[in-house]
Design a protein around this motif. Structure first.
Motif, PDB file in Angstrom:
ATOM      1  N   THR A 114       0.817  -1.216   0.000  1.00 41.99           N
ATOM      2  CA  THR A 114       0.000   0.000   0.000  1.00 41.99           C
ATOM      3  C   THR A 114       0.850   1.266   0.000  1.00 41.99           C
ATOM      4  O   THR A 114       0.356   2.349  -0.355  1.00 41.99           O
ATOM      5  CB  THR A 114      -0.937   0.018   1.217  1.00 41.99           C
ATOM      6  OG1 THR A 114      -0.162  -0.034   2.426  1.00 41.99           O
ATOM      7  CG2 THR A 114      -1.879  -1.168   1.178  1.00 41.99           C
ATOM      8  N   MET A 130       3.086   1.869  -2.041  1.00 43.10           N
ATOM      9  CA  MET A 130       3.357   2.194  -3.436  1.00 43.10           C
ATOM     10  C   MET A 130       2.161   2.821  -4.139  1.00 43.10           C
ATOM     11  O   MET A 130       2.278   3.238  -5.293  1.00 43.10           O
ATOM     12  CB  MET A 130       3.777   0.923  -4.185  1.00 43.10           C
ATOM     13  CG  MET A 130       4.959   0.204  -3.561  1.00 43.10           C
ATOM     14  SD  MET A 130       5.387  -1.329  -4.412  1.00 43.10           S
ATOM     15  CE  MET A 130       6.645  -1.983  -3.293  1.00 43.10           C
ATOM     16  N   LEU A 131       1.013   2.880  -3.469  1.00 46.00           N
ATOM     17  CA  LEU A 131      -0.173   3.479  -4.082  1.00 46.00           C
ATOM     18  C   LEU A 131      -0.180   4.976  -3.812  1.00 46.00           C
ATOM     19  O   LEU A 131      -0.169   5.401  -2.657  1.00 46.00           O
ATOM     20  CB  LEU A 131      -1.449   2.853  -3.519  1.00 46.00           C
ATOM     21  CG  LEU A 131      -1.671   1.369  -3.816  1.00 46.00           C
ATOM     22  CD1 LEU A 131      -2.915   0.878  -3.094  1.00 46.00           C
ATOM     23  CD2 LEU A 131      -1.790   1.128  -5.310  1.00 46.00           C
ATOM     24  N   PRO A 132      -0.182   5.814  -4.838  1.00 52.72           N
ATOM     25  CA  PRO A 132      -0.229   7.262  -4.612  1.00 52.72           C
ATOM     26  C   PRO A 132      -1.567   7.686  -4.015  1.00 52.72           C
ATOM     27  O   PRO A 132      -2.577   6.977  -4.137  1.00 52.72           O
ATOM     28  CB  PRO A 132      -0.042   7.848  -6.019  1.00 52.72           C
ATOM     29  CG  PRO A 132      -0.475   6.759  -6.940  1.00 52.72           C
ATOM     30  CD  PRO A 132      -0.128   5.460  -6.253  1.00 52.72           C
ATOM     31  N   VAL A 133      -1.559   8.827  -3.380  1.00 53.62           N
ATOM     32  CA  VAL A 133      -2.768   9.324  -2.722  1.00 53.62           C
ATOM     33  C   VAL A 133      -3.899   9.517  -3.726  1.00 53.62           C
ATOM     34  O   VAL A 133      -5.070   9.256  -3.428  1.00 53.62           O
ATOM     35  CB  VAL A 133      -2.457  10.645  -1.995  1.00 53.62           C
ATOM     36  CG1 VAL A 133      -3.727  11.213  -1.376  1.00 53.62           C
ATOM     37  CG2 VAL A 133      -1.395  10.431  -0.931  1.00 53.62           C
ATOM     38  N   GLU A 134      -3.562   9.980  -4.934  1.00 52.70           N
ATOM     39  CA  GLU A 134      -4.594  10.245  -5.936  1.00 52.70           C
ATOM     40  C   GLU A 134      -5.380   8.991  -6.306  1.00 52.70           C
ATOM     41  O   GLU A 134      -6.548   9.091  -6.690  1.00 52.70           O
ATOM     42  CB  GLU A 134      -3.956  10.845  -7.192  1.00 52.70           C
ATOM     43  CG  GLU A 134      -3.395  12.253  -7.002  1.00 52.70           C
ATOM     44  CD  GLU A 134      -2.073  12.250  -6.273  1.00 52.70           C
ATOM     45  OE1 GLU A 134      -1.621  13.327  -5.854  1.00 52.70           O
ATOM     46  OE2 GLU A 134      -1.498  11.151  -6.104  1.00 52.70           O
ATOM     47  N   VAL A 135      -4.751   7.813  -6.214  1.00 52.23           N
ATOM     48  CA  VAL A 135      -5.448   6.567  -6.545  1.00 52.23           C
ATOM     49  C   VAL A 135      -6.493   6.233  -5.489  1.00 52.23           C
ATOM     50  O   VAL A 135      -7.568   5.709  -5.786  1.00 52.23           O
ATOM     51  CB  VAL A 135      -4.425   5.418  -6.689  1.00 52.23           C
ATOM     52  CG1 VAL A 135      -5.137   4.086  -6.875  1.00 52.23           C
ATOM     53  CG2 VAL A 135      -3.495   5.685  -7.873  1.00 52.23           C
ATOM     54  N   ARG A 136      -6.180   6.552  -4.243  1.00 49.12           N
ATOM     55  CA  ARG A 136      -7.059   6.161  -3.143  1.00 49.12           C
ATOM     56  C   ARG A 136      -8.058   7.233  -2.740  1.00 49.12           C
ATOM     57  O   ARG A 136      -8.976   6.972  -1.965  1.00 49.12           O
ATOM     58  CB  ARG A 136      -6.202   5.801  -1.923  1.00 49.12           C
ATOM     59  CG  ARG A 136      -5.296   4.612  -2.142  1.00 49.12           C
ATOM     60  CD  ARG A 136      -4.461   4.299  -0.919  1.00 49.12           C
ATOM     61  NE  ARG A 136      -3.298   5.180  -0.798  1.00 49.12           N
ATOM     62  CZ  ARG A 136      -3.101   6.044   0.174  1.00 49.12           C
ATOM     63  NH1 ARG A 136      -4.008   6.175   1.115  1.00 49.12           N
ATOM     64  NH2 ARG A 136      -2.014   6.782   0.219  1.00 49.12           N
ATOM     65  N   THR A 173       3.708   2.446   6.980  1.00 47.18           N
ATOM     66  CA  THR A 173       5.014   2.899   7.480  1.00 47.18           C
ATOM     67  C   THR A 173       5.182   2.557   8.955  1.00 47.18           C
ATOM     68  O   THR A 173       6.231   2.057   9.376  1.00 47.18           O
ATOM     69  CB  THR A 173       5.155   4.410   7.268  1.00 47.18           C
ATOM     70  OG1 THR A 173       4.949   4.730   5.897  1.00 47.18           O
ATOM     71  CG2 THR A 173       6.530   4.881   7.692  1.00 47.18           C
ATOM     72  N   TYR A 203       2.124  15.045  10.274  1.00 46.25           N
ATOM     73  CA  TYR A 203       1.424  14.593   9.062  1.00 46.25           C
ATOM     74  C   TYR A 203      -0.066  14.943   9.136  1.00 46.25           C
ATOM     75  O   TYR A 203      -0.643  15.466   8.176  1.00 46.25           O
ATOM     76  CB  TYR A 203       1.628  13.090   8.899  1.00 46.25           C
ATOM     77  CG  TYR A 203       0.681  12.420   7.923  1.00 46.25           C
ATOM     78  CD1 TYR A 203       0.930  12.455   6.560  1.00 46.25           C
ATOM     79  CD2 TYR A 203      -0.453  11.738   8.381  1.00 46.25           C
ATOM     80  CE1 TYR A 203       0.061  11.840   5.658  1.00 46.25           C
ATOM     81  CE2 TYR A 203      -1.309  11.119   7.495  1.00 46.25           C
ATOM     82  CZ  TYR A 203      -1.049  11.173   6.137  1.00 46.25           C
ATOM     83  OH  TYR A 203      -1.920  10.556   5.261  1.00 46.25           O
TER      84      TYR A 203
END
Length: 282
Positions: free
Chosen positions: A121, A123-129, A158, A211
């Motif tokens: 997970t 490796m998944l950019p924020v825009e995808v999710r 992380t 964050y």
């Protein structure tokens, strides 16, 4: 022995001082701008010395709010950001440490597969999710709520990876000693792993709090009411104007106030981090 070389020390401190100046000067300008009136800030000739409108600007920012761009006072936005950041940090740590504990100390089918699914997970950019997450939150009627701000962001691959790597460095003898003493998994987790993980928790809390505090895109999507906007989105709205000039003195005061909670958390957690290191060495 450490060699003392005055010239190299001077060059190193000069570079360090120059770097600090570059980083701190914009913050100083924001602080100075927050003490002047709007005309002084906008005309381009703002002095480098504090002005006489400090109390007025900060009182308006905290309790009144901008008259043109943001109706919500900064005090309420600070509360929203603090609740959101605390919830995200605590939720991420809670889920991460439990998932890492399960992956390292429990034997079940597809244990490594579960960990790698969590790791992928990253490796998944924020825009995808972002769209499916928004759809789920909207269907659950959590728009304009603290739950909507916090829950979608508390899963952390992380944090799971960090705790997993730390748990794998703990000697197996501690687990065997706990079993000999009759301790179950929960007691081993509470009495052994948690005290050893204080420094890791403190470091992860600082990272995740900042964050959560600096979140912009997610609060902007799910908050439609001014009463639920966070400090970061509030600053953006203060600077977004159409026909009238932005109230820069209030925006700079808001920016200074927005920096204080993360700094306080870093200072507090640094003491906890150092104390944890000392206790670990003992």
């Amino acid at each position: 022995m450490v060699e003392h070389r005055p010239l190299r020390d001077f060059v190193a401190y000069a570079i360090l001082t120059f770097g600090i100046f570059i980083v701190a000067f914009p913050v100083y300008l924001a602080l100075i701008a927050s003490t002047h009136d709007a005309a002084t800030v906008v005309n381009g000739n703002m002095p480098l010395s504090p002005g006489t409108h400090t109390l007025e600007n900060y009182y308006r920012a905290v309790f009144v709010g901008g008259s043109r761009t943001s109706r919500e006072p900064v005090g309420h936005m600070l509360i929203n950001s603090f609740v959101s950041a605390i919830g995200i940090a605590v939720g991420k740590i809670f889920i991460s440490i439990l998932s890492a504990f399960a992956v390292v100390y429990f034997r079940f089918p597809f244990r490594k597969t579960a960990f790698w699914i969590i790791f992928i997970t990253l490796m998944l950019p924020v825009e995808v999710r972002i769209y499916p997450t928004y759809k789920v939150v909207a269907d659950l009627r959590m728009l304009d709520t603290y739950a909507g701000l916090i829950l979608p962001l508390i899963a952390s691959a992380t944090g799971t990876l960090l705790f997993r790597q730390f748990f794998m460095t703990i000697p197996e003898e501690l687990l065997e000693a706990s079993k000999i003493d009759g301790a179950g998994p929960f007691r081993f987790f509470k009495d052994t792993l948690l005290p050893l993980s204080v420094t890791t928790i403190a470091a992860l809390f600082v990272i995740q709090f900042i964050y959560g505090w600096n979140q912009y895109l997610w609060p902007l999507l799910i908050t439609t009411q001014d009463s639920m906007q966070t400090i970061v989105t509030g600053i953006k709205k203060m600077l977004t104007t159409t026909d009238e000039l932005a109230e820069w003195q209030l925006a700079m005061a808001t920016a200074i106030l927005a920096m204080l909670p993360p700094v306080a958390v870093v200072v507090f957690m640094q003491r906890l981090f150092v104390r944890g290191l000392v206790e670990t060495e003992k």
